[in-house]
Design a protein around this motif. Structure first.
Motif, PDB file in Angstrom:
ATOM      1  N   LYS A  51      -2.611   0.779  23.798  1.00 13.50           N
ATOM      2  CA  LYS A  51      -1.211   0.715  23.448  1.00 13.50           C
ATOM      3  C   LYS A  51      -0.765   1.020  22.085  1.00 13.50           C
ATOM      4  O   LYS A  51      -1.358   0.692  21.233  1.00 13.50           O
ATOM      5  N   LEU A  52       0.428   1.555  21.895  1.00 13.96           N
ATOM      6  CA  LEU A  52       0.982   1.926  20.814  1.00 13.96           C
ATOM      7  C   LEU A  52       1.662   0.460  20.229  1.00 13.96           C
ATOM      8  O   LEU A  52       2.216  -0.009  20.898  1.00 13.96           O
ATOM      9  N   ASP A  53       1.000   0.253  18.932  1.00 12.60           N
ATOM     10  CA  ASP A  53       1.368  -1.103  18.529  1.00 12.60           C
ATOM     11  C   ASP A  53       2.524  -0.834  17.316  1.00 12.60           C
ATOM     12  O   ASP A  53       3.093  -1.805  17.234  1.00 12.60           O
ATOM     13  N   LYS A  54       2.564   0.315  16.783  1.00 15.56           N
ATOM     14  CA  LYS A  54       3.282   0.376  15.654  1.00 15.56           C
ATOM     15  C   LYS A  54       3.542   1.898  15.337  1.00 15.56           C
ATOM     16  O   LYS A  54       2.793   2.529  15.576  1.00 15.56           O
ATOM     17  N   THR A  55       4.752   2.231  14.836  1.00 14.72           N
ATOM     18  CA  THR A  55       5.018   3.822  14.275  1.00 14.72           C
ATOM     19  C   THR A  55       5.583   3.475  12.894  1.00 14.72           C
ATOM     20  O   THR A  55       6.502   2.686  12.764  1.00 14.72           O
ATOM     21  N   ILE A  56       4.891   4.242  12.036  1.00 12.00           N
ATOM     22  CA  ILE A  56       5.235   4.378  10.611  1.00 12.00           C
ATOM     23  C   ILE A  56       5.498   5.941  10.108  1.00 12.00           C
ATOM     24  O   ILE A  56       4.772   6.604  10.594  1.00 12.00           O
ATOM     25  N   ASN A  57       7.052   5.961   9.896  1.00 17.65           N
ATOM     26  CA  ASN A  57       7.209   7.364   9.694  1.00 17.65           C
ATOM     27  C   ASN A  57       7.296   7.588   8.142  1.00 17.65           C
ATOM     28  O   ASN A  57       7.731   6.956   7.562  1.00 17.65           O
ATOM     29  N   LEU A  58       6.798   8.663   7.616  1.00 19.14           N
ATOM     30  CA  LEU A  58       6.737   9.222   6.361  1.00 19.14           C
ATOM     31  C   LEU A  58       7.921  10.336   6.251  1.00 19.14           C
ATOM     32  O   LEU A  58       7.977  11.158   7.221  1.00 19.14           O
ATOM     33  N   ALA A  59       8.673  10.833   4.987  1.00 18.74           N
ATOM     34  CA  ALA A  59       9.641  11.960   4.977  1.00 18.74           C
ATOM     35  C   ALA A  59       9.059  13.131   4.942  1.00 18.74           C
ATOM     36  O   ALA A  59       9.429  14.259   4.485  1.00 18.74           O
ATOM     37  N   THR A  60       7.394  13.169   4.968  1.00 21.53           N
ATOM     38  CA  THR A  60       6.838  14.421   4.653  1.00 21.53           C
ATOM     39  C   THR A  60       5.463  14.429   5.485  1.00 21.53           C
ATOM     40  O   THR A  60       5.012  13.430   6.242  1.00 21.53           O
ATOM     41  N   GLY A  61       4.869  15.756   5.810  1.00 23.07           N
ATOM     42  CA  GLY A  61       3.774  15.856   6.696  1.00 23.07           C
ATOM     43  C   GLY A  61       2.698  14.971   6.015  1.00 23.07           C
ATOM     44  O   GLY A  61       2.128  15.220   4.799  1.00 23.07           O
ATOM     45  N   VAL A  62       1.839  14.380   6.877  1.00 26.58           N
ATOM     46  CA  VAL A  62       0.514  13.662   6.317  1.00 26.58           C
ATOM     47  C   VAL A  62      -0.685  14.577   6.626  1.00 26.58           C
ATOM     48  O   VAL A  62      -0.974  15.223   7.779  1.00 26.58           O
ATOM     49  N   LEU A  63      -1.628  14.982   5.611  1.00 22.09           N
ATOM     50  CA  LEU A  63      -2.705  15.706   5.627  1.00 22.09           C
ATOM     51  C   LEU A  63      -4.030  15.117   5.420  1.00 22.09           C
ATOM     52  O   LEU A  63      -5.039  15.400   6.110  1.00 22.09           O
ATOM     53  N   GLY A  64      -4.126  13.732   5.194  1.00 19.73           N
ATOM     54  CA  GLY A  64      -5.159  13.149   5.232  1.00 19.73           C
ATOM     55  C   GLY A  64      -5.044  11.481   5.031  1.00 19.73           C
ATOM     56  O   GLY A  64      -3.747  11.028   4.671  1.00 19.73           O
ATOM     57  N   LEU A  65      -5.810  10.622   5.783  1.00 22.59           N
ATOM     58  CA  LEU A  65      -5.560   9.122   5.607  1.00 22.59           C
ATOM     59  C   LEU A  65      -6.885   8.527   5.557  1.00 22.59           C
ATOM     60  O   LEU A  65      -7.838   8.836   5.889  1.00 22.59           O
ATOM     61  N   ALA A  66      -6.740   7.380   4.688  1.00 22.97           N
ATOM     62  CA  ALA A  66      -7.942   6.537   4.620  1.00 22.97           C
ATOM     63  C   ALA A  66      -7.339   5.141   4.656  1.00 22.97           C
ATOM     64  O   ALA A  66      -6.433   4.957   4.474  1.00 22.97           O
ATOM     65  N   GLY A  67      -8.131   4.196   5.136  1.00 22.89           N
ATOM     66  CA  GLY A  67      -8.036   2.875   5.431  1.00 22.89           C
ATOM     67  C   GLY A  67      -8.917   2.008   4.915  1.00 22.89           C
ATOM     68  O   GLY A  67      -9.872   2.145   4.625  1.00 22.89           O
ATOM     69  N   SER A  68      -8.242   0.822   4.474  1.00 28.12           N
ATOM     70  CA  SER A  68      -8.909  -0.386   3.834  1.00 28.12           C
ATOM     71  C   SER A  68     -10.133  -0.853   4.864  1.00 28.12           C
ATOM     72  O   SER A  68      -9.670  -0.757   6.010  1.00 28.12           O
ATOM     73  N   ALA A  69     -10.901  -1.472   4.689  1.00 31.83           N
ATOM     74  CA  ALA A  69     -12.059  -2.058   5.307  1.00 31.83           C
ATOM     75  C   ALA A  69     -11.347  -3.174   6.384  1.00 31.83           C
ATOM     76  O   ALA A  69     -11.947  -3.166   7.408  1.00 31.83           O
ATOM     77  N   ASP A  70     -10.478  -3.718   5.831  1.00 34.34           N
ATOM     78  CA  ASP A  70      -9.771  -4.909   6.837  1.00 34.34           C
ATOM     79  C   ASP A  70      -8.611  -4.403   7.546  1.00 34.34           C
ATOM     80  O   ASP A  70      -8.154  -5.151   8.525  1.00 34.34           O
ATOM     81  N   GLY A  71      -8.541  -3.220   7.541  1.00 30.08           N
ATOM     82  CA  GLY A  71      -7.255  -2.630   8.205  1.00 30.08           C
ATOM     83  C   GLY A  71      -6.006  -2.971   7.749  1.00 30.08           C
ATOM     84  O   GLY A  71      -4.978  -2.319   8.510  1.00 30.08           O
ATOM     85  N   ALA A  72      -5.787  -3.559   6.742  1.00 41.27           N
ATOM     86  CA  ALA A  72      -4.531  -4.209   6.138  1.00 41.27           C
ATOM     87  C   ALA A  72      -3.438  -3.027   5.407  1.00 41.27           C
ATOM     88  O   ALA A  72      -2.553  -3.093   5.442  1.00 41.27           O
ATOM     89  N   ARG A  73      -4.421  -1.857   5.007  1.00 40.07           N
ATOM     90  CA  ARG A  73      -3.878  -0.880   4.255  1.00 40.07           C
ATOM     91  C   ARG A  73      -4.232   0.366   4.629  1.00 40.07           C
ATOM     92  O   ARG A  73      -5.456   0.544   4.703  1.00 40.07           O
TER      93      ARG A  73
END
Length: 187
Positions: free
Chosen positions: A2-24
Motif C-alpha cells: 500500500k502507498l505509505d506516503k507521497t512526497i512531491n518535488l517541484a521538478t522531475g526526478v531523474l535519479g534516486l539513492a537511499g540511505s541504508a536505514d531507509g531514513a533519507r
C-alpha cells in the motif's frame, strides 16, 4: 503493498539513492538540483551545489556520508550530505553522464557517456573522441581506468565481487572489462 506516503518535488526526478536505514532519500532532478528527503517527515532540503544542466544519476557511498551525482554537464559532484557542502567537482565527460554504478565495496564509481554522432550513411554511430567509460576512486576522485565503447553508452554495472564492469550502448552492444587488468573479457 500500500502507498505509505507521497512526497512531491517541484521538478522531475531523474535519479534516486537511499540511505541504508531507509531514513533519507536523495533525488537528482531535471533542474540540476539535488534534494535530500527525510522520509518520515517528508521534509525536502536542496543541497547547495547543483549541476549546470539535468542531474541524471546519483549513488550514496556505503558510509552514508558521501553522495556522488552525475549530470548532463558531464560532471561528477561529490557531496558531504551531513555538512551539506560540495567536496569536489570532476569533469568526467565531454558529453552527458548518462548513468553511474557504484562498486559493491564503495571504493569505485563508474560513469558512462557518449553522444550519438552519425558515422556512415547506414546511420551507424561514429567513435567518441574521448573514453565513454570512466572509473573513479570514490575517496580521492581520481580517474582509475577508462575504456572505449561505441557511443552512446547508456548503462553500466559492477559484478557482485567488484572485479568486472559491464557496459551497454544504445545499439545493444555489451562489453565486460576485468578491472584488475583493464582488459576486455567479453563482448
Amino acid at each position: 503493498m500500500k502507498l505509505d506516503k507521497t512526497i512531491n518535488l517541484a521538478t522531475g526526478v531523474l535519479g534516486l539513492a537511499g540511505s541504508a536505514d531507509g531514513a533519507r532519500l536523495y533525488a537528482v532532478c531535471m533542474d540540476g538540483k539535488i534534494f535530500e528527503i527525510i522520509v518520515e517527515t517528508g521534509a525536502v532540503t536542496p543541497l547547495p551545489d547543483a549541476h549546470t544542466s539535468y542531474a541524471s544519476v546519483c549513488v550514496l557511498l556505503p558510509d552514508g556520508k558521501t553522495l556522488i551525482s552525475g549530470g548532463y554537464d558531464g560532471c561528477l559532484l561529490w557531496h558531504d550530505v551531513a555538512a551539506k557542502r560540495l567536496i569536489r567537482r570532476v569533469k568526467a565527460h565531454d558529453f552527458w553522464s548518462w548513468q553511474m554504478a557504484l562498486a559493491p565495496d564503495g571504493r569505485r564509481v563508474a560513469s558512462v557517456s557518449g553522444q550519438f554522432l552519425v558515422g556512415s550513411e547506414k546511420y551507424e554511430p561514429a567513435s567518441s573522441p574521448s573514453p565513454t567509460v570512466r572509473v573513479y576512486d570514490t575517496a580521492s576522485g581520481k580517474l582509475v581506468l577508462s575504456f572505449e565503447h561505441l557511443p552512446p553508452v547508456l548503462s553500466t554495472a559492477f559484478s557482485p565481487d567488484g572485479k568486472h564492469l559491464a557496459v551497454a550502448n544504445m545499439m545493444g552492444d555489451v562489453r565486460i572489462w576485468n578491472l584488475a587488468t583493464g582488459q576486455m573479457t567479453a563482448e
